[in-house]
Design an enzyme around this catalytic site. Structure first.
Site, PDB file in Angstrom:
ATOM      1  N   ASP A   1       1.097  -1.253  -0.665  1.00  0.00           N
ATOM      2  CA  ASP A   1      -0.286  -0.116   0.406  1.00  0.00           C
ATOM      3  C   ASP A   1       1.141   1.011  -0.383  1.00  0.00           C
ATOM      4  O   ASP A   1       0.704   2.338  -0.365  1.00  0.00           O
ATOM      5  CB  ASP A   1      -0.766   0.566   1.455  1.00  0.00           C
ATOM      6  CG  ASP A   1       0.091  -0.355   2.530  1.00  0.00           C
ATOM      7  OD1 ASP A   1       1.536  -0.625   2.070  1.00  0.00           O
ATOM      8  OD2 ASP A   1      -0.990  -0.101   3.608  1.00  0.00           O
ATOM      9  N   HIS A   2       2.465   1.266   0.307  1.00  0.00           N
ATOM     10  CA  HIS A   2       2.973   2.061   0.545  1.00  0.00           C
ATOM     11  C   HIS A   2       3.529   2.964  -1.226  1.00  0.00           C
ATOM     12  O   HIS A   2       3.159   3.613  -1.741  1.00  0.00           O
ATOM     13  CB  HIS A   2       4.028   2.154   1.520  1.00  0.00           C
ATOM     14  CG  HIS A   2       3.610   2.379   3.021  1.00  0.00           C
ATOM     15  ND1 HIS A   2       2.491   1.437   3.483  1.00  0.00           N
ATOM     16  CD2 HIS A   2       3.814   3.485   3.987  1.00  0.00           C
ATOM     17  CE1 HIS A   2       2.005   2.428   4.211  1.00  0.00           C
ATOM     18  NE2 HIS A   2       3.444   3.115   5.262  1.00  0.00           N
TER      19      HIS A   2
ATOM     20  N   ASP B   1       4.253  -1.091  10.645  1.00  0.00           N
ATOM     21  CA  ASP B   1       3.835   0.190  10.970  1.00  0.00           C
ATOM     22  C   ASP B   1       3.257   0.460  12.079  1.00  0.00           C
ATOM     23  O   ASP B   1       2.561  -0.358  13.222  1.00  0.00           O
ATOM     24  CB  ASP B   1       2.885  -0.031   9.794  1.00  0.00           C
ATOM     25  CG  ASP B   1       2.865   1.434   9.773  1.00  0.00           C
ATOM     26  OD1 ASP B   1       2.532   1.815   8.653  1.00  0.00           O
ATOM     27  OD2 ASP B   1       1.568   1.831   9.729  1.00  0.00           O
TER      28      ASP B   1
ATOM     29  N   ARG C   1       0.103  13.148  10.165  1.00  0.00           N
ATOM     30  CA  ARG C   1       1.831  13.538  10.517  1.00  0.00           C
ATOM     31  C   ARG C   1       1.476  14.756  10.084  1.00  0.00           C
ATOM     32  O   ARG C   1       1.504  14.331   8.734  1.00  0.00           O
ATOM     33  CB  ARG C   1       2.923  12.790  10.490  1.00  0.00           C
ATOM     34  CG  ARG C   1       2.612  11.060  11.562  1.00  0.00           C
ATOM     35  CD  ARG C   1       3.061  10.094  11.280  1.00  0.00           C
ATOM     36  NE  ARG C   1       3.699   9.755  12.417  1.00  0.00           N
ATOM     37  CZ  ARG C   1       3.875   7.852  12.636  1.00  0.00           C
ATOM     38  NH1 ARG C   1       4.521   7.983  11.420  1.00  0.00           N
ATOM     39  NH2 ARG C   1       3.220   7.428  13.309  1.00  0.00           N
TER      40      ARG C   1
ATOM     41  N   SER D   1       7.456   7.045  13.131  1.00  0.00           N
ATOM     42  CA  SER D   1       7.025   5.863  11.961  1.00  0.00           C
ATOM     43  C   SER D   1       8.089   4.154  12.820  1.00  0.00           C
ATOM     44  O   SER D   1       8.762   5.081  13.371  1.00  0.00           O
ATOM     45  CB  SER D   1       7.705   6.249  10.911  1.00  0.00           C
ATOM     46  OG  SER D   1       8.932   4.683  10.765  1.00  0.00           O
TER      47      SER D   1
ATOM     48  N   ARG E   1       9.458   2.397  10.881  1.00  0.00           N
ATOM     49  CA  ARG E   1      10.531   1.912  10.379  1.00  0.00           C
ATOM     50  C   ARG E   1      12.022   1.766  11.056  1.00  0.00           C
ATOM     51  O   ARG E   1      12.441   2.536  11.333  1.00  0.00           O
ATOM     52  CB  ARG E   1      10.538   2.384   9.514  1.00  0.00           C
ATOM     53  CG  ARG E   1      11.311   3.933   9.606  1.00  0.00           C
ATOM     54  CD  ARG E   1      11.631   5.005   7.902  1.00  0.00           C
ATOM     55  NE  ARG E   1      10.353   5.177   8.393  1.00  0.00           N
ATOM     56  CZ  ARG E   1      10.357   7.242   7.607  1.00  0.00           C
ATOM     57  NH1 ARG E   1      10.587   8.277   7.706  1.00  0.00           N
ATOM     58  NH2 ARG E   1       8.497   6.963   7.771  1.00  0.00           N
TER      59      ARG E   1
HETATM   60  C1  MIC Z   1       4.096   6.696   8.390  1.00  0.00           C
HETATM   61  O1  MIC Z   1       3.204   6.663   8.646  1.00  0.00           O
HETATM   62  O2  MIC Z   1       5.563   7.226   8.458  1.00  0.00           O
HETATM   63  C2  MIC Z   1       4.843   4.877   7.397  1.00  0.00           C
HETATM   64  C3  MIC Z   1       5.601   5.200   6.544  1.00  0.00           C
HETATM   65  O3  MIC Z   1       3.727   4.448   7.779  1.00  0.00           O
HETATM   66  C4  MIC Z   1       5.760   4.262   8.543  1.00  0.00           C
HETATM   67  C5  MIC Z   1       6.554   3.475   8.350  1.00  0.00           C
HETATM   68  C6  MIC Z   1       8.016   3.807   6.823  1.00  0.00           C
HETATM   69  O4  MIC Z   1       8.628   4.132   7.763  1.00  0.00           O
HETATM   70  O5  MIC Z   1       7.227   2.455   6.542  1.00  0.00           O
HETATM   71  C7  MIC Z   1       5.121   4.140  10.296  1.00  0.00           C
HETATM   72  O6  MIC Z   1       4.153   4.621  10.294  1.00  0.00           O
HETATM   73  O7  MIC Z   1       4.844   3.087  10.452  1.00  0.00           O
HETATM   74 FE1  SF4 Z   2      -0.081   5.457   4.985  1.00  0.00          FE
HETATM   75 FE2  SF4 Z   2       1.979   5.750   7.169  1.00  0.00          FE
HETATM   76 FE3  SF4 Z   2      -0.039   7.427   6.284  1.00  0.00          FE
HETATM   77 FE4  SF4 Z   2      -0.837   5.400   7.196  1.00  0.00          FE
HETATM   78  S1  SF4 Z   2       0.427   7.113   8.388  1.00  0.00           S
HETATM   79  S2  SF4 Z   2      -1.469   5.960   4.899  1.00  0.00           S
HETATM   80  S3  SF4 Z   2       0.474   4.239   6.593  1.00  0.00           S
HETATM   81  S4  SF4 Z   2       2.800   6.532   5.840  1.00  0.00           S
END
Ligand code: MIC
Ligand code: SF4
Length: 644
Positions: free
Chosen positions: A65-66, A120, A380, A534, A536
């Site tokens: 999905d990313h 996530d 965010r 995140s 990550r």
């Molecule tokens: C995000 O919202 O920052 C992400 C991208 O979903 C991350 C995961 C990632 O960095 O792949 C998260 O929230 O954990």
């Molecule tokens: Fe995707 Fe992370 Fe954004 Fe949610 S917060 S939509 S999981 S990138």
């Protein structure tokens, strides 16, 4: 004896061993896991390295999905890898286009009373169904799939009592923004938020999901709602009535803390740039011209969110200088808004429709103009996350975004309060054809691996002395987006640690990788809430790859701290805040007798420049210390599985 609250029931029914009581660790069995593609590739590389033949969980789902923009070969290669791994090891594969993991998991797989661990940070969204749903680094998910339990600091339980009922055009997003306003981005650290009170019954599961989703921005371990009649109706409407199980706090259940929110006194709220807790009323910033509105992301992209937005857009047009972008959260939602004419209303009003994916939320497309003002329903608004460093991102509800798109300026949606309210559908359109369910046995199946997929190297065990330069001395609230930025270009390299490490701290100091290499590694210094955001694990693996051996801060975000431990980096905390302020970038620090320091939880750190010595602590559990000594969690798990 006092009755149990929901959190205690969930933890106790899954507790494997280990401490009760505050300060100890909760160790729980994991029923379900989820991964998404940008953390999943690394998680599955680690899972493979464990040598387990098939996942041991009740259900594991791999979502894509990313990274689905596919501007180069990397994303598509990753998708093939993930699909093959899923078939081989017994994991359900959710194909690109099927939707955002958290939305789809709520719709199709979440089960009240179960535990869910996801790679996530917004995995807690499933707390809307009465699950104990926690975000973690990819390696922790790999370990859970291999049958290891998951540990986290025994949380405090914060009861959020919702009184009264929401006024028209005031939404679930405004509730969670109010919680952020009161508690701040670090107010939830070490806590689980349990929602209760008379206001809960009027919130649908997707609305509850908006609230549990943004608990991540509080730094909370997770958030949870009761499983009640609303949950039952939602599951029945999804054709999953058999998954329902009630879950409620016992009468007189005790809590560590409590806040009360009077819903009837709430009004539309907005988080100002660049932190989700800079919350003020929409009214106070109304009239500001808006370049872009984005309705989507895992926070606000349900059928309800899009239907309520369309009710404002219908018969009106998006303002000339404003772009409205809509990303439905799931294919189910997209199919239903198409069937019900909602999509037509949106497109007629001038909305631009995106694929069902994270997209703009993570800077994958739709970057605002220079200095642009963007109103987003996502969670965010960290500086630069939208893809435009100078953009001003405001976080709002779907109602506020739609109203502002029509007017072209920040608008209080209560101006549209006369519009008929939107109810929940009797029946959702359940079409599981974009899931690929694994065969009974996949052991013999081959796995396609593109050239961008690089197996993880083994890390050295921790040495007994750490000496080196302070490569960066940073302030408070450093996010993982600072440590390893997102966006389509850098995220395409998630399965290639050497390549992605070239972008480590790109948002703070692009010379970092070069300096770290020249110095032969070193240490990092940070303020409060280091590593928020995140899950990550690359934000720990990349510094480790570049030779970082220890980080010293005033405090950490939970997931990042564990990711540092998993990567074999020593995460220390200054005993005295003034010692933090005395450190300068370029200072040389030395920590001797690491083994003894780990055992005593006290380290003497010498600053070679000033000659001063200060004290630091780790505050880690016995298990975390073991992982560090082994050079990280992967080394430790391999040893354990080999019977060593
Ligand atoms: C995000 O919202 O920052 C992400 C991208 O979903 C991350 C995961 C990632 O960095 O792949 C998260 O929230 O954990
Ligand atoms: Fe995707 Fe992370 Fe954004 Fe949610 S917060 S939509 S999981 S990138």
């Amino acid at each position: 004896m006092a009755g149990k609250n929901i959190v205690q029931k969930l933890i106790d029914s899954h507790r494997v061993e280990g401490g009760a009581g505050k300060g100890a660790e909760a160790i729980v069995r994991i029923d379900q896991t989820l991964t998404q593609d940008t953390t999943g590739t690394m998680a599955y590389l680690q899972f493979e390295a464990l040598g387990v033949k098939r996942v041991k969980t009740e259900k594991s789902v791999s979502y894509v999905d990313h990274n689905i923009l596919q501007v180069g070969f990397e994303n598509a290669d990753d998708h093939n890898f993930l699909q093959d791994i899923a078939a081989k090891y017994g994991i359900i594969f959710s194909r690109p286009g099927n939707g955002i993991c958290h939305q789809v998991h709520l719709e199709r797989f979440g089960v009240p009373g179960k535990t869910l661990l996801g790679s996530d940070s917004h995995t807690p969204t499933a707390g809307a169904l009465g699950m104990l749903a926690i975000g973690a680094g990819g390696l922790d998910i790999a370990l859970a799939m291999a049958g290891f339990p998951f540990s986290f600091p025994e949380p405090k339980v914060l009861h959020v009592e919702l009184k009264g009922a929401l006024p028209p055009m005031v939404s679930a997003k405004d509730i969670v923004l109010e919680v952020l306003r009161r508690l701040t981005v670090k107010g939830g650290v070490g806590k689980i938020l349990e929602y209760g009170g008379e206001g809960v019954a009027a919130l649908s599961v997707p609305q509850r999901g908006t609230i549990t989703n943004m608990g991540a921005e509080l730094g909370a371990t997770t958030s949870v709602f009761p499983s009640d009649e609303v949950t039952k109706r939602f599951l029945e409407a999804q054709g999953r009535g058999k998954d329902y199980a009630p879950l409620a706090a016992d009468p007189g259940a005790a809590y560590d803390e409590e806040i009360v929110i009077d819903l009837s006194a709430l009004e539309p709220l907005v988080a100002l740039p660049h932190m989700p807790d800079k919350v003020v009323t929409v009214r106070s910033v109304a009239g500001k011209p808006v370049d872009q509105c984005f309705i989507g992301s895992c926070t606000n992209s349900s059928y309800y969110d899009l239907a309520v937005s369309a009710s404002i857009l219908k018969g009106r047009h998006v303002a000339d200088r404003t772009s409205l972008v809509v990303g439905p959260g799931s294919r189910q939602t997209l199919l239903m808004i198409t069937r019900d004419g909602i999509l037509t209303d949106m497109v007629t009003s001038g909305a631009r429709i995106l694929e069902c994916a994270c997209g703009p939320c993570i800077g994958i497309g739709q970057a605002p103009r220079t200095d642009g003002v963007s109103l987003r329903t996502s969670n965010r608004n960290f500086e630069g996350r939208s893809g435009t460093k100078s953009a001003q991102v405001f976080l709002v509800s779907a109602e506020t975004a739609a109203a502002s798109a029509v007017r072209g300026v920040i608008t209080d949606p209560r101006e549209f309060a006369g519009i008929a309210s939107v109810g929940m559908p009797e029946r959702f359109l359940a079409d599981d054809s974009m899931f690929i369910f694994p065969p009974e046995s996949g052991e013999e199946l081959p796995v396609r691996r593109g050239p961008n997929i690089i197996a993880l190297q083994a890390f050295e065990p921790l040495s007994d002395a750490i000496e080196g330069e302070v490569l960066l001395a940073m302030g408070d609230n450093i996010t993982t987006d600072h440590i390893l930025p997102a966006g389509s270009k850098i995220m395409s390299l998630r399965s290639n640690l050497p390549a992605i490490s070239e972008y480590c701290f790109a948002a703070v100091d692009p010379t970092f990788p070069e300096r770290a290499r020249a110095a032969g590694g070193g240490l990092l210094v940070g303020g409060e809430n280091y590593g928020q955001g995140s899950s990550r694990e690359h934000a720990a693996l990349s510094p480790r790859f570049l030779g970082v051996k220890a980080v010293i801060t005033l405090s950490y975000a939970r997931i990042h701290r564990q990711n540092l431990v998993n990567a074999g980096i020593l995460p220390l905390v200054f005993e005295k805040p003034e010692d933090y302020r005395a450190i300068k970038q370029g200072d040389r620090l030395s920590i001797l007798n690491i083994g003894e320091g780990l055992a005593r939880d006290r380290f003497a750190v010498k600053n070679e420049r000033s000659g001063a010595t200060f004290m630091a602590r780790h505050g880690l559990s016995a298990r975390q210390i073991e992982l560090l000594r082994a050079g990280g969690a992967l080394n430790a798990a391999r040893r354990e599985l080999a019977g060593g």
